[in-house]
Design a protein around this motif. Structure first.
Motif, PDB file in Angstrom:
ATOM      1  N   PHE A 266     -55.200   7.256  37.973  1.00  0.00           N
ATOM      2  CA  PHE A 266     -54.073   6.376  38.319  1.00  0.00           C
ATOM      3  C   PHE A 266     -54.001   6.178  39.829  1.00  0.00           C
ATOM      4  CE2 PHE A 266     -52.720   7.291  34.094  1.00  0.00           C
ATOM      5  CZ  PHE A 266     -51.779   6.340  33.749  1.00  0.00           C
ATOM      6  N   ARG A 267     -53.493   5.047  40.254  1.00  0.00           N
ATOM      7  CA  ARG A 267     -53.246   4.819  41.673  1.00  0.00           C
ATOM      8  C   ARG A 267     -51.888   5.434  42.021  1.00  0.00           C
ATOM      9  NH1 ARG A 267     -56.997   1.853  43.743  1.00  0.00           N
ATOM     10  NH2 ARG A 267     -58.237   0.467  42.444  1.00  0.00           N
ATOM     11  N   HIS A 268     -51.717   5.684  43.329  1.00  0.00           N
ATOM     12  CA  HIS A 268     -50.486   6.383  43.721  1.00  0.00           C
ATOM     13  C   HIS A 268     -49.218   5.589  43.401  1.00  0.00           C
ATOM     14  CE1 HIS A 268     -51.804  10.138  45.424  1.00  0.00           C
ATOM     15  NE2 HIS A 268     -52.787   9.533  46.073  1.00  0.00           N
TER      16      HIS A 268
ATOM     17  N   LYS B 214     -48.663   3.715  40.872  1.00  0.00           N
ATOM     18  CA  LYS B 214     -48.385   3.884  39.434  1.00  0.00           C
ATOM     19  C   LYS B 214     -47.865   5.292  39.144  1.00  0.00           C
ATOM     20  CE  LYS B 214     -49.383  -0.097  37.833  1.00  0.00           C
ATOM     21  NZ  LYS B 214     -48.288  -0.924  37.307  1.00  0.00           N
ATOM     22  N   ILE B 215     -48.442   6.260  39.859  1.00  0.00           N
ATOM     23  CA  ILE B 215     -47.987   7.642  39.673  1.00  0.00           C
ATOM     24  C   ILE B 215     -46.524   7.740  40.086  1.00  0.00           C
ATOM     25  CG2 ILE B 215     -48.287  10.045  40.427  1.00  0.00           C
ATOM     26  CD1 ILE B 215     -51.252   9.461  40.831  1.00  0.00           C
ATOM     27  N   ALA B 216     -46.212   7.137  41.243  1.00  0.00           N
ATOM     28  CA  ALA B 216     -44.827   7.162  41.741  1.00  0.00           C
ATOM     29  C   ALA B 216     -43.881   6.549  40.710  1.00  0.00           C
ATOM     30  CB  ALA B 216     -44.740   6.410  43.060  1.00  0.00           C
ATOM     31  N   GLU B 217     -44.314   5.425  40.147  1.00  0.00           N
ATOM     32  CA  GLU B 217     -43.505   4.732  39.141  1.00  0.00           C
ATOM     33  C   GLU B 217     -43.239   5.649  37.937  1.00  0.00           C
ATOM     34  OE1 GLU B 217     -45.107   0.484  39.193  1.00  0.00           O
ATOM     35  OE2 GLU B 217     -44.746   0.911  37.063  1.00  0.00           O
ATOM     36  N   GLU B 218     -44.295   6.247  37.450  1.00  0.00           N
ATOM     37  CA  GLU B 218     -44.161   7.052  36.235  1.00  0.00           C
ATOM     38  C   GLU B 218     -43.416   8.359  36.459  1.00  0.00           C
ATOM     39  OE1 GLU B 218     -47.025   8.766  32.739  1.00  0.00           O
ATOM     40  OE2 GLU B 218     -47.376   6.764  33.534  1.00  0.00           O
ATOM     41  N   LEU B 219     -43.615   8.951  37.637  1.00  0.00           N
ATOM     42  CA  LEU B 219     -42.975  10.249  37.874  1.00  0.00           C
ATOM     43  C   LEU B 219     -41.639  10.121  38.608  1.00  0.00           C
ATOM     44  CD1 LEU B 219     -46.038  12.527  38.814  1.00  0.00           C
ATOM     45  CD2 LEU B 219     -45.073  12.034  36.581  1.00  0.00           C
ATOM     46  N   GLY B 220     -41.210   8.888  38.821  1.00  0.00           N
ATOM     47  CA  GLY B 220     -39.911   8.665  39.465  1.00  0.00           C
ATOM     48  C   GLY B 220     -39.883   9.043  40.941  1.00  0.00           C
ATOM     49  N   LEU B 221     -41.018   8.870  41.624  1.00  0.00           N
ATOM     50  CA  LEU B 221     -41.064   9.131  43.070  1.00  0.00           C
ATOM     51  C   LEU B 221     -40.786   7.817  43.802  1.00  0.00           C
ATOM     52  CD1 LEU B 221     -44.320  11.292  42.977  1.00  0.00           C
ATOM     53  CD2 LEU B 221     -41.980  12.131  43.143  1.00  0.00           C
ATOM     54  N   ALA B 222     -40.396   7.960  45.083  1.00  0.00           N
ATOM     55  CA  ALA B 222     -39.947   6.772  45.818  1.00  0.00           C
ATOM     56  C   ALA B 222     -41.044   5.709  45.924  1.00  0.00           C
ATOM     57  CB  ALA B 222     -39.469   7.185  47.207  1.00  0.00           C
ATOM     58  N   ASN B 223     -42.214   6.095  46.347  1.00  0.00           N
ATOM     59  CA  ASN B 223     -43.292   5.110  46.510  1.00  0.00           C
ATOM     60  C   ASN B 223     -44.657   5.813  46.534  1.00  0.00           C
ATOM     61  OD1 ASN B 223     -43.502   6.292  49.095  1.00  0.00           O
ATOM     62  ND2 ASN B 223     -41.955   4.846  49.887  1.00  0.00           N
TER      63      ASN B 223
ATOM     64  N   ASN C 227     -46.550   6.550  48.976  1.00  0.00           N
ATOM     65  CA  ASN C 227     -46.669   7.600  50.000  1.00  0.00           C
ATOM     66  C   ASN C 227     -46.070   8.919  49.531  1.00  0.00           C
ATOM     67  OD1 ASN C 227     -48.161   6.411  51.944  1.00  0.00           O
ATOM     68  ND2 ASN C 227     -46.388   5.553  53.052  1.00  0.00           N
ATOM     69  N   SER C 228     -44.940   8.811  48.821  1.00  0.00           N
ATOM     70  CA  SER C 228     -44.317  10.043  48.312  1.00  0.00           C
ATOM     71  C   SER C 228     -45.263  10.734  47.349  1.00  0.00           C
ATOM     72  CB  SER C 228     -43.015   9.754  47.567  1.00  0.00           C
ATOM     73  OG  SER C 228     -42.325   8.716  48.165  1.00  0.00           O
ATOM     74  N   SER C 229     -45.943   9.930  46.551  1.00  0.00           N
ATOM     75  CA  SER C 229     -46.877  10.502  45.581  1.00  0.00           C
ATOM     76  C   SER C 229     -48.027  11.190  46.316  1.00  0.00           C
ATOM     77  CB  SER C 229     -47.396   9.380  44.671  1.00  0.00           C
ATOM     78  OG  SER C 229     -48.542   9.795  43.997  1.00  0.00           O
ATOM     79  N   LYS C 230     -48.532  10.516  47.352  1.00  0.00           N
ATOM     80  CA  LYS C 230     -49.642  11.073  48.133  1.00  0.00           C
ATOM     81  C   LYS C 230     -49.220  12.395  48.782  1.00  0.00           C
ATOM     82  CE  LYS C 230     -52.034   7.479  49.855  1.00  0.00           C
ATOM     83  NZ  LYS C 230     -52.420   6.465  50.832  1.00  0.00           N
ATOM     84  N   GLU C 231     -48.023  12.380  49.354  1.00  0.00           N
ATOM     85  CA  GLU C 231     -47.538  13.602  50.036  1.00  0.00           C
ATOM     86  C   GLU C 231     -47.337  14.733  49.031  1.00  0.00           C
ATOM     87  OE1 GLU C 231     -44.016  12.415  52.140  1.00  0.00           O
ATOM     88  OE2 GLU C 231     -45.193  11.074  53.437  1.00  0.00           O
TER      89      GLU C 231
END
Lengths: 251, 223
Positions: free
Chosen positions: B166-168, B170-179, B181-185
């Motif tokens: 998954f791209r970050h 999409k990950i943010a979307e699915e895991l309820g992260l802000a964006n 960058n949040s997923s990457k961090e």
């Protein structure tokens, strides 16, 4: 440590670097033990994560299998359940038969039994490949259009091709040329091609019935299909039931 | 979803549908893989074929069960890695399970630890991990690491990124992260903590050595 390479570990492991970047990264790994260690750590971590994924998948597989068994979808070791269903079906048949005896008895002729359990192979369309020769493709098209007679010469051109042989057998079957259908499906069934063996055996069984050839070869095939519990076990058991039926003896 | 009744198994995906979904990646691929594995699990024809093959070739029912599970896991891996090129899904899965059994039997016969395609591809001149640690033992170690070094959220995130590709965003979307960058961090934090935890293990050095043959290998998520 070559810090600028740190951020490239994931893209490298994900195969996202181009050839030039990949070569540079590999060189850096060879020259920098600290970077090499980080790559190893990342690989190790990925292996751990993969294990977690597989464990989850394994537990899903077990759950789905158990659900299938509970709902009676899975047939393995489920002969008793199948027996109950057949018994229920047989009871219904008996009740109906008793009330409309004269209408039911003719249904136990070989032809009627074969027709009852016949099912068209809707996979035939999926068997076609883009690499098929034009003649073979044309033969399938003729078959689709109901031009079985026209399809036969095309299929006959490829006696060693199991797909073509299958098409040929079905064409004979559709034309009610059961003698040739039997010969063709026998050859195909003997080739032990995973894709076609069971199908060939099923249509061979029906062809025998249509041709009134219910001797030892037919019986052997019928019993084999039931014992092996393959895809057509339901049909085979149904046919056997019909053949052994009391009503059939009244014909 | 349409049920493909013409197939020997009632599959929700046609061959073309599956190929298209696994090529698309992301959640479409995940959904397709799960659907195919679930449908095969519930297909008696598939199960019977695998069991018959193993039993006819010197295996036991327990081994057949193992082949059934390992084969489907391998199927999910090959689908993820884009190694399905179309064609009958059941036949593809059956072939994988047959290979799984043949490998397992060969391994047993020859008393080799591991001879599957991944290890042979990467063994080169290095020590293999199998010479350091038997595969089962290794899985047990990894289960222990999973339990002690990775919380559920981190594991989910890493699986989405490393395994499912998954791209970050999409990950943010699915895991309820802000964006993204949040997923990457978060991913970096999770990795750092997990590695720190693994480093504290007594067998850390052995584990680290055992992965060096993988250096030439990169995963591609079927891209």
């Amino acid at each position: 440590m070559a810090n600028n390479y740190n951020e490239k570990i994931d893209p490298f492991l994900d195969g996202e670097l181009n050839e030039e970047e990949k070569a540079a990264f590999k060189k850096a790994v060879e020259q920098d033990p600290e970077l090499e260690k980080e790559v190893r750590q990342n690989l190790l971590l990925r292996e751990v994560v993969e294990t977690g994924y597989q464990e989850k998948m394994r537990s899903d597989i077990r759950r789905w299998k158990s659900e299938a068994k509970q709902t009676g979808t899975a047939k393995v070791g489920n002969i008793r359940k199948l027996g109950y269903r057949l018994a229920a079906a047989a009871s219904v048949v008996i009740i109906l038969t008793a009330s409309i005896f004269t209408l039911i008895v003719p249904q136990y002729s070989n032809d009627r039994i074969a027709a009852r359990y016949y099912e068209p192979d809707n996979d035939l369309g999926m068997l076609r490949g883009n690499n098929d020769a034009d003649i073979l493709r044309q033969a399938f098209e003729n078959y689709d259009q109901g031009n079985y007679n026209g399809a036969i010469p095309g299929f006959q051109r490829y006696p060693n091709n199991d797909k073509a042989l299958y098409g040929l057998g079905l064409s004979y079957y559709q034309m009610e040329d059961y003698k040739n259908a039997i010969e063709t499906f026998k050859i195909l069934a003997g080739r032990n091609n995973l894709e076609y063996t069971e199908k060939a055996e099923f249509y061979l069984l029906l062809s025998y019935l249509h041709a009134d050839q219910t001797g030892p070869e037919f019986q052997e095939l019928l019993n084999k299909m039931i014992e092996e519990e393959g895809y057509y076990v339901g049909q085979a058991e149904g046919i056997k039931k019909k053949l052994d039926s009391f009503w059939r003896s009244l014909r | 979803m349409r049920i493909v009744k013409s197939s020997k198994c009632k599959l929700r995906y046609t061959a073309d549908g599956l190929l298209s979904a696994v090529t698309s990646g992301g959640s479409m691929r995940r959904k397709a893989i799960h659907a195919v594995i679930e449908d095969l699990c519930k297909c008696s024809y598939f199960e019977n074929t695998i069991f018959r093959f193993v039993l006819d070739n010197g295996g036991t029912r327990t081994q057949a069960e193992e082949v059934f599970e390992d084969g489907l896991i391998k199927l999910s891996e090959l689908l993820r890695k884009g190694q399905y090129q179309g064609g009958k899904i059941e036949a593809f899965a059956i072939q994988i399970c047959k290979n799984t059994w043949l490998n397992m039997r060969r391994k047993k016969d020859e008393q080799l630890h591991l001879t599957d395609d991944i290890s042979t591809m990467d063994q080169a001149d290095h020590e293999t991990p199998e010479s350091l640690m038997a595969a089962k033992e290794r899985r047990a170690v990894f289960r222990d690491i999973l339990q002690n070094c990775l919380d559920e959220a981190c594991l989910k995130l890493m699986q989405m990124k490393f395994i499912e590709g998954f791209r970050h965003n999409k990950i943010a979307e699915e895991l309820g992260l802000a964006n993204a960058n949040s997923s990457k961090e978060k991913l970096n934090r999770c990795k750092k903590n997990a590695i720190k935890c693994i480093m504290q293990r007594d067998d850390y050095q052995d584990l680290l050595k055992s992965v060096d043959f993988h250096l030439k290998k990169t995963t591609t998520h079927g891209k």
